[in-house]
Motif scaffolding. Structure first.
Motif, PDB file in Angstrom:
ATOM      1  N   PRO A 123       1.231  -1.084   0.140  1.00 56.01           N
ATOM      2  CA  PRO A 123      -0.255   0.275   0.273  1.00 56.01           C
ATOM      3  C   PRO A 123       1.129   1.652   0.017  1.00 56.01           C
ATOM      4  O   PRO A 123       1.879   1.539   0.102  1.00 56.01           O
ATOM      5  CB  PRO A 123      -0.661  -0.594   1.538  1.00 56.01           C
ATOM      6  N   ILE A 156      -4.548   4.359   7.575  1.00 57.90           N
ATOM      7  CA  ILE A 156      -4.188   3.025   8.234  1.00 57.90           C
ATOM      8  C   ILE A 156      -2.810   3.028   9.237  1.00 57.90           C
ATOM      9  O   ILE A 156      -1.839   3.673   8.347  1.00 57.90           O
ATOM     10  CB  ILE A 156      -4.647   2.493   8.325  1.00 57.90           C
ATOM     11  N   LYS A 181      -0.454   1.948  12.067  1.00 53.03           N
ATOM     12  CA  LYS A 181       0.533   0.876  12.644  1.00 53.03           C
ATOM     13  C   LYS A 181       1.362   1.039  13.459  1.00 53.03           C
ATOM     14  O   LYS A 181       2.116   2.102  12.592  1.00 53.03           O
ATOM     15  CB  LYS A 181       1.190  -0.190  11.578  1.00 53.03           C
ATOM     16  N   GLY A 208       2.888  -5.224  17.333  1.00 51.04           N
ATOM     17  CA  GLY A 208       1.529  -5.449  17.239  1.00 51.04           C
ATOM     18  C   GLY A 208       0.647  -6.685  17.230  1.00 51.04           C
ATOM     19  O   GLY A 208       1.652  -7.668  16.820  1.00 51.04           O
ATOM     20  N   TYR A 209       0.048  -7.434  17.211  1.00 53.45           N
ATOM     21  CA  TYR A 209      -0.378  -8.494  17.006  1.00 53.45           C
ATOM     22  C   TYR A 209      -1.936  -8.929  16.556  1.00 53.45           C
ATOM     23  O   TYR A 209      -2.972  -7.375  17.407  1.00 53.45           O
ATOM     24  CB  TYR A 209      -0.436 -10.086  18.150  1.00 53.45           C
ATOM     25  N   GLY A 259      -4.826  -7.716  15.205  1.00 54.56           N
ATOM     26  CA  GLY A 259      -5.275  -6.285  15.560  1.00 54.56           C
ATOM     27  C   GLY A 259      -4.918  -5.039  16.510  1.00 54.56           C
ATOM     28  O   GLY A 259      -4.641  -3.874  16.020  1.00 54.56           O
ATOM     29  N   HIS A 260      -4.360  -5.527  17.148  1.00 55.54           N
ATOM     30  CA  HIS A 260      -3.824  -4.924  18.657  1.00 55.54           C
ATOM     31  C   HIS A 260      -2.816  -4.387  17.827  1.00 55.54           C
ATOM     32  O   HIS A 260      -1.586  -4.027  17.208  1.00 55.54           O
ATOM     33  CB  HIS A 260      -3.134  -5.038  19.762  1.00 55.54           C
ATOM     34  N   VAL A 278      -2.804  -1.231  15.468  1.00 54.25           N
ATOM     35  CA  VAL A 278      -3.761  -1.654  14.421  1.00 54.25           C
ATOM     36  C   VAL A 278      -4.905   0.150  14.511  1.00 54.25           C
ATOM     37  O   VAL A 278      -5.398  -0.435  14.738  1.00 54.25           O
ATOM     38  CB  VAL A 278      -3.283  -2.210  13.019  1.00 54.25           C
ATOM     39  N   GLU A 309      -1.889   3.535   3.592  1.00 55.36           N
ATOM     40  CA  GLU A 309      -3.208   3.929   2.656  1.00 55.36           C
ATOM     41  C   GLU A 309      -4.086   2.531   2.998  1.00 55.36           C
ATOM     42  O   GLU A 309      -3.676   1.614   3.311  1.00 55.36           O
ATOM     43  CB  GLU A 309      -2.869   3.730   0.569  1.00 55.36           C
ATOM     44  N   PHE A 333      -9.680  -3.452   0.480  1.00 54.28           N
ATOM     45  CA  PHE A 333      -9.622  -5.517   0.259  1.00 54.28           C
ATOM     46  C   PHE A 333     -10.780  -5.683  -0.559  1.00 54.28           C
ATOM     47  O   PHE A 333     -11.557  -5.874   0.571  1.00 54.28           O
ATOM     48  CB  PHE A 333      -8.496  -6.274   0.474  1.00 54.28           C
ATOM     49  N   GLU A 377      -8.487 -11.056   1.817  1.00 52.72           N
ATOM     50  CA  GLU A 377      -7.037 -11.387   2.351  1.00 52.72           C
ATOM     51  C   GLU A 377      -6.248 -12.639   2.084  1.00 52.72           C
ATOM     52  O   GLU A 377      -7.086 -14.106   1.957  1.00 52.72           O
ATOM     53  CB  GLU A 377      -6.658 -11.235   4.025  1.00 52.72           C
ATOM     54  N   GLN A 388     -11.002 -13.359   8.636  1.00 54.70           N
ATOM     55  CA  GLN A 388     -10.358 -12.544   9.805  1.00 54.70           C
ATOM     56  C   GLN A 388     -11.803 -12.457  10.552  1.00 54.70           C
ATOM     57  O   GLN A 388     -12.548 -11.866   9.191  1.00 54.70           O
ATOM     58  CB  GLN A 388      -9.594 -12.200   9.497  1.00 54.70           C
ATOM     59  N   GLU A 396       2.068 -12.080   4.719  1.00 57.80           N
ATOM     60  CA  GLU A 396       0.357 -12.214   4.681  1.00 57.80           C
ATOM     61  C   GLU A 396      -0.858 -11.150   3.047  1.00 57.80           C
ATOM     62  O   GLU A 396       0.481  -9.974   3.636  1.00 57.80           O
ATOM     63  CB  GLU A 396      -0.267 -11.946   5.841  1.00 57.80           C
ATOM     64  N   ASN A 427       0.560  -7.618   3.132  1.00 55.05           N
ATOM     65  CA  ASN A 427       0.797  -6.912   4.267  1.00 55.05           C
ATOM     66  C   ASN A 427       1.735  -6.829   5.369  1.00 55.05           C
ATOM     67  O   ASN A 427       2.087  -5.751   6.029  1.00 55.05           O
ATOM     68  CB  ASN A 427      -1.016  -7.306   5.253  1.00 55.05           C
TER      69      ASN A 427
HETATM   70  P1  ADP Z   1      -1.150  -7.727  13.215  1.00 56.79           P
HETATM   71  O1  ADP Z   1       0.062  -7.133  13.482  1.00 56.79           O
HETATM   72  O2  ADP Z   1      -2.014  -7.654  14.395  1.00 56.79           O
HETATM   73  O3  ADP Z   1      -1.265  -9.526  12.390  1.00 56.79           O
HETATM   74  P2  ADP Z   1      -1.579  -6.363  10.565  1.00 56.79           P
HETATM   75  O4  ADP Z   1      -0.508  -5.416  10.323  1.00 56.79           O
HETATM   76  O5  ADP Z   1      -1.381  -7.833  10.033  1.00 56.79           O
HETATM   77  O6  ADP Z   1      -1.439  -6.494  12.227  1.00 56.79           O
HETATM   78  O7  ADP Z   1      -3.168  -6.064  10.788  1.00 56.79           O
HETATM   79  C1  ADP Z   1      -4.326  -6.078  11.032  1.00 56.79           C
HETATM   80  C2  ADP Z   1      -5.433  -6.094  10.302  1.00 56.79           C
HETATM   81  O8  ADP Z   1      -5.490  -5.169   9.631  1.00 56.79           O
HETATM   82  C3  ADP Z   1      -5.103  -7.194   8.358  1.00 56.79           C
HETATM   83  O9  ADP Z   1      -5.408  -8.463   8.554  1.00 56.79           O
HETATM   84  C4  ADP Z   1      -6.199  -6.287   7.672  1.00 56.79           C
HETATM   85  O10 ADP Z   1      -7.416  -6.728   7.613  1.00 56.79           O
HETATM   86  C5  ADP Z   1      -5.659  -4.650   8.908  1.00 56.79           C
HETATM   87  N1  ADP Z   1      -4.970  -3.883   7.905  1.00 56.79           N
HETATM   88  C6  ADP Z   1      -3.792  -3.697   8.268  1.00 56.79           C
HETATM   89  N2  ADP Z   1      -3.092  -2.606   7.041  1.00 56.79           N
HETATM   90  C7  ADP Z   1      -4.273  -2.388   6.475  1.00 56.79           C
HETATM   91  C8  ADP Z   1      -4.401  -1.726   5.110  1.00 56.79           C
HETATM   92  N3  ADP Z   1      -3.269  -0.592   4.543  1.00 56.79           N
HETATM   93  N4  ADP Z   1      -5.500  -1.121   4.516  1.00 56.79           N
HETATM   94  C9  ADP Z   1      -6.747  -2.055   5.261  1.00 56.79           C
HETATM   95  N5  ADP Z   1      -6.693  -3.140   6.463  1.00 56.79           N
HETATM   96  C10 ADP Z   1      -5.117  -2.847   6.962  1.00 56.79           C
END
Ligand code: ADP
Length: 388
Positions: free
Chosen positions: A119, A142, A144, A149-150, A152-153, A155, A186, A190, A193, A216, A259, A271
């Protein structure tokens, strides 16, 4: 020492699932566990309980192992560099592992060395820079935390400049500490995934599993479908190539999970990366000729890797998420009586609401039927449904 011993740092379900192939390969496994009762510590014979962020603990653990590998990516790289400097085999090594620890480093490396699809992104020092990034590319964006992180925490979706105010700054600090770096990305709207699992050995051999669709819920992986439905041969080949290129660029040993997010036009962006057996590869235990866990150990031992292909046209994995029922094995009677082909793996964890406590695999020729069986079993075991 009479036989090869691999030290596994981290006592969760991923370490636990390495045990079965280790038995078959005749390999000794030692565990550095966070506590005496964690999932893997219940089954490993050789367990040391200790803090993986403490250098002396990790060194003392490693002194009785020929090779070190991981259940998670959180061991500080400076400790691992010390082990490498002393001649210990650390697989994957710290230079590769840091790309799974730090999302900003990963974005920089994949963009500069590989031009891997991503992105739009930018390193942001603070909320003001995030606002400027959002103004430039358009909200939503977004944000991050680069580390920590894990599920979704770490993010956050920011719909407009107002979302970058004090509550967000507090959440950021609470989630990842004072000195965390932030990435603005960005918002990718999507379509779905995807995930691709690559296993690479130190000699440079690599195998790639079929691409999975991953579903998810609330930031936690709920289900995978393999192969990802509707993916063209060309798209699958592109994703396979991308996975191999990343594994080669980072000189990974063991499992790499990439991912991906797939846009509505079919294109994909990376991702994040995981450098350990991955939840989206659990289908391989029952659904592939060689599981990700066996191939991880083979890679760590620099043995030839096993066939990654699927045994059946479809394999669906559904995670069992904890509910009110504490005694999961007591629910097996119903599930096995209903479905002789059902495969279940329970992780031996205390059941808490929403916690991943196991998974099921179903496979067969008809995707709708395979999905229905897997979802029923996982929901039944999780206590969501009581009969049917
Ligand atoms: P984690 O470390 O929690 O696995 P991720 O980076 O995988 O964090 O992000 C968690 C979720 O957030 C992803 O599975 C996706 O669904 C959403 N996400 C992450 N980045 C983006 C993005 N740029 N745009 C839209 N959704 C996103």
């Amino acid at each position: 020492m009479s036989r090869t011993t691999i030290g596994v740092i981290g006592g969760g379900q991923l370490a636990r699932m390495m045990y079965e192939p280790a038995i078959k390969l005749g390999i000794g496994l030692r565990l550095l566990a966070e506590g005496p009762d964690v999932g893997a510590a219940q089954i490993f014979k050789d367990v040391m309980v200790g803090d993986y962020t403490d250098e002396a603990t990790v060194k003392s653990f490693a002194s009785n192992c020929q090779i070190i590998t991981f259940d998670h990516e959180h061991v500080p790289t400076w400790i691992l560099r010390g082990l490498v400097a002393e001649g210990k085999l650390v697989r994957p090594g710290p230079d590769a592992l840091q790309h799974a620890q730090d999302k900003l480093l990963m974005r920089r490396r994949l963009t500069t060395s590989l031009d891997a699809p991503a992105p739009k992104w930018q390193a942001c020092a603070d909320a003001a820079e995030l606002r400027a990034f959002g103004a430039e590319i358009g909200f939503p964006i977004i944000a991050k935390a680069s580390r920590g992180g894990y599920d979704g925490h770490g993010v956050w979706k920011l719909d407009g400049p107002a979302d970058t105010g004090i509550p967000f700054e507090q959440a950021l600090t609470e989630s990842a500490g004072e000195k965390v770096e932030i990435i603005g990305e960005e918002f990718v709207d999507f379509a779905r995934e995807l995930s691709v699992i690559v296993v690479r050995s130190p000699s440079g051999q690599a195998v790639v599993y079929p691409v999975s669709e991953t579903i998810q819920r609330n930031g936690v992986c709920r289900e995978t479908i393999t192969p990802a439905p509707g993916l063209s041969d060309e798209q699958a080949a592109g994703i396979t190539r991308l996975g191999l290129d990343i594994a080669d660029e980072l000189q990974i040993t063991g499992v790499l999970a990439v991912e991906l997010m797939q846009r509505t036009d079919g294109s994909v962006v990376v991702n994040e990366l995981a450098l350990r057996p991955h939840n989206t590869g659990h289908w391989t235990i029952d659904g592939a000729h060689t599981s990700q866990f066996e191939n991880h150990l083979r890679a760590v031992l620099d043995l030839p890797l096993g066939d990654p292909r699927a045994r059946d046209p479809w394999c669906v994995m559904v995670n069992i998420l904890g509910g009110s029922n504490q005694d999961l094995p007591s629910e097996l009677l119903h599930c096995f009586a209903r479905d002789p082909k059902l495969r279940v793996e329970l992780y031996g964890k205390d059941v808490r609401p929403g916690r991943k406590v196991g998974h099921v695999n179903c496979y067969g020729d008809d995707l709708a039927e395979v999905r229905a069986r897997a979802e029923h079993a996982a929901r039944y075991l999780g206590g969501e449904i009581r009969e049917g």
